[in-house]
Design a protein around this motif. Structure first.
Motif, PDB file in Angstrom:
ATOM      1  N   ASP A  57       0.858  -1.190   0.000  1.00 49.49           N
ATOM      2  CA  ASP A  57       0.000   0.000   0.000  1.00 49.49           C
ATOM      3  C   ASP A  57       0.895   1.242   0.000  1.00 49.49           C
ATOM      4  O   ASP A  57       1.827   1.341   0.797  1.00 49.49           O
ATOM      5  CB  ASP A  57      -0.880  -0.034   1.254  1.00 49.49           C
ATOM      6  CG  ASP A  57      -1.808   1.153   1.397  1.00 49.49           C
ATOM      7  OD1 ASP A  57      -1.987   1.923   0.426  1.00 49.49           O
ATOM      8  OD2 ASP A  57      -2.362   1.320   2.497  1.00 49.49           O
ATOM      9  N   TRP A  58       0.582   2.199  -0.862  1.00 45.89           N
ATOM     10  CA  TRP A  58       1.342   3.461  -0.880  1.00 45.89           C
ATOM     11  C   TRP A  58       1.047   4.289   0.372  1.00 45.89           C
ATOM     12  O   TRP A  58       1.782   5.212   0.687  1.00 45.89           O
ATOM     13  CB  TRP A  58       1.016   4.272  -2.137  1.00 45.89           C
ATOM     14  CG  TRP A  58       1.648   3.724  -3.373  1.00 45.89           C
ATOM     15  CD1 TRP A  58       1.046   2.969  -4.344  1.00 45.89           C
ATOM     16  CD2 TRP A  58       3.009   3.871  -3.788  1.00 45.89           C
ATOM     17  NE1 TRP A  58       1.942   2.647  -5.326  1.00 45.89           N
ATOM     18  CE2 TRP A  58       3.167   3.192  -5.009  1.00 45.89           C
ATOM     19  CE3 TRP A  58       4.120   4.509  -3.230  1.00 45.89           C
ATOM     20  CZ2 TRP A  58       4.366   3.132  -5.694  1.00 45.89           C
ATOM     21  CZ3 TRP A  58       5.323   4.450  -3.917  1.00 45.89           C
ATOM     22  CH2 TRP A  58       5.440   3.773  -5.128  1.00 45.89           C
ATOM     23  N   ASP A  59      -0.050   3.987   1.077  1.00 41.89           N
ATOM     24  CA  ASP A  59      -0.377   4.654   2.346  1.00 41.89           C
ATOM     25  C   ASP A  59      -0.489   6.175   2.193  1.00 41.89           C
ATOM     26  O   ASP A  59       0.126   6.945   2.929  1.00 41.89           O
ATOM     27  CB  ASP A  59       0.662   4.290   3.411  1.00 41.89           C
ATOM     28  CG  ASP A  59       0.220   4.670   4.816  1.00 41.89           C
ATOM     29  OD1 ASP A  59      -0.940   5.084   5.001  1.00 41.89           O
ATOM     30  OD2 ASP A  59       1.050   4.566   5.730  1.00 41.89           O
ATOM     31  N   PHE A  60      -1.288   6.607   1.220  1.00 42.92           N
ATOM     32  CA  PHE A  60      -1.499   8.039   0.990  1.00 42.92           C
ATOM     33  C   PHE A  60      -2.578   8.584   1.915  1.00 42.92           C
ATOM     34  O   PHE A  60      -3.469   7.860   2.348  1.00 42.92           O
ATOM     35  CB  PHE A  60      -1.936   8.307  -0.450  1.00 42.92           C
ATOM     36  CG  PHE A  60      -0.872   8.082  -1.479  1.00 42.92           C
ATOM     37  CD1 PHE A  60       0.460   8.344  -1.223  1.00 42.92           C
ATOM     38  CD2 PHE A  60      -1.215   7.623  -2.737  1.00 42.92           C
ATOM     39  CE1 PHE A  60       1.433   8.145  -2.188  1.00 42.92           C
ATOM     40  CE2 PHE A  60      -0.252   7.425  -3.714  1.00 42.92           C
ATOM     41  CZ  PHE A  60       1.069   7.688  -3.441  1.00 42.92           C
ATOM     42  N   SER A  61      -2.500   9.878   2.170  1.00 41.49           N
ATOM     43  CA  SER A  61      -3.560  10.603   2.870  1.00 41.49           C
ATOM     44  C   SER A  61      -3.826  11.890   2.105  1.00 41.49           C
ATOM     45  O   SER A  61      -2.921  12.440   1.467  1.00 41.49           O
ATOM     46  CB  SER A  61      -3.149  10.944   4.305  1.00 41.49           C
ATOM     47  OG  SER A  61      -3.053   9.774   5.077  1.00 41.49           O
TER      48      SER A  61
END
Length: 193
Positions: A57-61
């Motif tokens: 997961d790129w783990d963006f916010s």
């Protein structure tokens, strides 16, 4: 040396690389930052949330949002072969008509929704797009609560509008063909937009 370099092995990148490589004289390099789609959770639609904030997961916010009292939202994006399609619980949505029509109006004449719709429909025939066969009772309760709050029902997020509350369509051919599996289906297949 390659004729084409495709960056990102998500759905679009894989299709593009496949189409380009149909010509045996053409060389194509497909680059993906993440690993193969071999994690067990990728192949279990109800387990898709177990992939969040992991190495796939790129783990963006998002940036802080004014209408969320300054909060940021987590935005899962797949970092693996298959990209975000490998971690979306097999939910299928074409996209908003207005987005495609805006691209057309910005000078891309073949990108209007009516122009791309035949391509979506051709892909859908191959992907076995279908309604959920087993719906979690929590999903039904969520939809009932939405109706009580005045949120309009939407029986097809791929139809005229994506607003309202309804069940997602999925790419789950012959999924959930036994009753016990209905108890473990994910309640997040219902949405209010």
């Amino acid at each position: 040396m390659y004729d084409y370099v495709v960056v990102g092995a998500g759905s679009a990148g894989c299709v593009l690389a496949s189409r380009l490589s149909e010509n045996p004289q053409t060389t194509v390099l497909l680059i993906e930052a993440g690993p193969p789609d071999s994690r067990r959770e990728i192949h279990m639609p109800a387990a898709f949330s177990k992939l969040f904030k992991t190495p796939v997961d790129w783990d963006f916010s998002t940036e802080p949002q004014e209408h969320l009292h300054g909060r940021s939202l987590y935005w899962p994006r797949g970092k693996m072969l298959g990209g975000s399609s490998s971690m979306n619980a097999m939910v299928y949505i074409r996209g908003r008509r207005s987005d495609f029509d805006t691209w057309r109006d910005m000078g891309n004449p073949d990108w209007g929704f009516d122009d791309v719709l035949p391509f979506f429909q051709a892909a859908e025939a191959r992907l076995s797009i279908a309604d959920l066969r087993c719906v979690n009772p929590l999903s039904r309760a969520f939809l009932d609560a939405c109706a009580e709050c005045g949120i309009a029902p939407n029986s097809d997020f791929n139809g005229e509008t994506q607003e309202g509350a309804g069940l997602y369509r999925v790419t789950q051919k012959k999924g959930c063909d036994r009753a016990p599996r209905a108890r473990i289906s994910n309640p997040l297949f219902a949405a209010a937009i």
